[in-house]
Structure formats: C-alpha cells, structure tokens
Design an enzyme around this catalytic site. Structure first.
Site, short mmCIF file in Angstrom:
data_model
loop_
_atom_site.label_atom_id
_atom_site.label_comp_id
_atom_site.label_asym_id
_atom_site.label_seq_id
_atom_site.Cartn_x
_atom_site.Cartn_y
_atom_site.Cartn_z
N SER A 126 1.11 -1.45 -0.11
CA SER A 126 0.16 -0.45 0.21
C SER A 126 0.88 1.35 0.23
CB SER A 126 -0.62 -0.31 1.70
OG SER A 126 -0.18 0.00 2.19
N CYS A 127 1.86 1.02 0.13
CA CYS A 127 2.75 2.45 0.56
C CYS A 127 4.29 2.00 0.53
CB CYS A 127 2.85 2.75 1.69
SG CYS A 127 3.76 4.56 1.95
N GLY A 128 5.15 1.96 -0.59
CA GLY A 128 6.02 2.07 -1.06
C GLY A 128 7.37 3.46 -0.51
N CYS A 130 6.77 3.93 2.72
CA CYS A 130 7.72 3.62 4.25
C CYS A 130 8.53 3.66 4.67
CB CYS A 130 6.30 3.24 4.39
SG CYS A 130 4.42 2.87 4.16
#
Length: 290
Positions: A126-128, A130
C-alpha cells in the site's frame, strides 16, 4: 539481453460463505494474489562481484522483471536499460520461495547509485515510501528534468474516456476487484500499455520498466492514468520517466501536488463521471472544454 517470463499465478479461487440478510450461501470467490518479491542487485568487476538485496515488496506475481527494472530506474539506482547485463528470476528449491526473487546483474563498468537506497528490506503493497528513512531521499533528480516538452492542446472529452477504457482493459480487476492499474495513453486517448498490481507503486514500476526495456522513454508525449489516488511517490516515479500529464481517478495528496508543480507536470484528480479537478497545470499543456 533476452528476457523470458514464466507463467505466474496472479489470481486465486477460494471457497467463502456469503451472508445476505438472513440467508447464507457458499460460492467460489476470486482474490488477487499477493506475494513478496525480493530484488537483488549484482555489480562490480567480475573478480570482485558484489551482491546486494535492494528491496522486498509485496506484489501481484507477473511482469516481475519489469517491476525490478522499473524500481531500479525510478529509484535512481540505474540510469538506463543499457546499464543492465542480465535480469532473471532466481529459482529456489524451497516451495515457499517459488519464483519470488529477481536478480539484476549490472554491467561490469557500471557502478550503481546506492546513496538513496536507505530503505528497509520490507515495503508494503500500500505504501512504497514507508521504508524510506527520510523524505529527502526520494526526491531523486529526474534524468528528463530539462526535457523540452511539446506544447499540446487536449479536449476535456479525451480525459472523460480514459477511466472506462482502463476499466475495460483490466481483466484481473474484473474477477477480483482488488488490483490497482497504471495505464499509458497517447494524446488521442488510445490505450498503449496497461499494468496491474496489488500495489499502486508496483503497477507503475512495471509500466516504466517495460517502457525502459522497449526504449520508449521519455514518455513526455503520453498521458498516465492512475486507477486510485495520486501519491507523492507515484508522481516522483512518473517524473523519472519524463511523464508530463497525470490523471488520477482518486485524490492527490498535498505533497503530490507540490511535486507535480515542481516538475511542471499537469496533474488531474477525481477523474470520473465526466468531471475532474486540475491541481497542477504545466506550461506546455492546455485543456479545453467544448
């Protein structure tokens, strides 16, 4: 370099119980497959070859080599496809590993830029961003930052067509409802390339990786359509590929808008139901209504 892809499973069927009011029924549901992909890098002289684990990302299997190449390029680790000697899936005896490792061997005379890769080896789908230690480390300088872009005038009706064209081309989304997509269109609104993944950033890396292999960069004469929201990282990756027009079906973040303005990118959001918002307008792009 010849790249061979093997068949990978991107969807899975599972038995579920559906509750509807007071009724219960069993049926077969279809899910998007999510598995980890480890990206390994090999570089240096043949006498003293260095191997480094660059990242592990949760992705939908398929186009894994494009994903790895696109990731290395959009992170600024490599400068072009010519820096790569070979790229291949590493086969492991352990069944749990399957084909979840891609090795990219760089040419002996090329030293990768690893200064910006201070990231944990685990990146969620969902979030590269992070895993990054600092937001400064993802402000990679685009190789096409000084590119002269053609002036274009586009009718708003061209953008209105894009979401439906993307949706019609998303075969896996039809069965799972759980995949993000990146679509590349020409200025007439014709779909050129579509990539899907459970992760937004993976879908875009696959698209850019394939374009890099096909020697299609920069993509300054195309429109990028994002199936969801427009995050900072997606704008950064698009800027690396020279993309100057981005449309998102969802909302952009404030930082995405700031970065689009910094890179002179036209950024549209909430593109659906024959309407959209213009959050950043590039100097070379004019959007007109009938």
């Amino acid at each position: 370099m010849e790249i061979n892809y093997s068949e990978l499973v991107s969807i899975k069927h599972v038995s579920v119980q559906r509750i509807d009011g007071n009724e219960t029924a069993a049926f077969l549901d279809t899910l998007s497959v999510e598995e980890p992909l480890e990206i390994r890098l090999s570089y240096g002289s043949n006498a003293e070859r260095i191997q480094k684990n660059i990242s592990v990302t949760m992705r939908t299997p398929g186009n894994d080599i494009d994903l790895a190449i696109g990731f290395l390029f959009t992170e600024g680790i490599i400068a072009s496809f010519e820096d790569i000697q070979d790229a291949y899936s590493v086969k492991m005896n352990c069944l749990s590993q399957k084909q979840n490792i891609v090795q990219v061997d760089l040419k002996e005379d090329f030293i990768p830029n690893l200064m910006q890769t201070d990231r944990n080896f685990y990146t969620t789908s969902s979030c590269g961003v992070c895993g990054k230690s600092s937001i400064q480390s993802i402000k990679t300088v685009s190789p096409f930052g000084n590119l002269i872009r053609p002036k274009v005038t586009i009718e708003a009706s061209v953008f209105y067509q894009l979401p439906e064209k993307l949706r019609m081309a998303q075969s896996d989304f039809d069965s799972t409802g759980g995949l993000h997509a990146s679509g590349l269109f020409n200025m007439k609104g014709d779909l050129i390339l579509l990539t899907e993944d459970v992760g937004r950033h993976n879908a875009l890396d696959k698209l850019i990786g394939k374009s890099l292999r096909n020697n299609s960069l920069p993509l300054n004469e195309h429109i990028l359509l994002l199936s969801g929201r427009a995050s900072f990282e997606l704008i950064q990756k698009a800027a690396m590929a020279g993309i100057s027009i981005i449309a998102a079906i969802g909302a952009p973040s404030s930082l995405a808008v700031e970065l689009a303005a910094e890179f002179n990118i036209t950024l549209l959001g909430f593109l659906k139901d024959h309407r959209f918002n213009i959050y950043s307008s590039a100097d070379q792009t004019v959007i007109v209504t009938a």
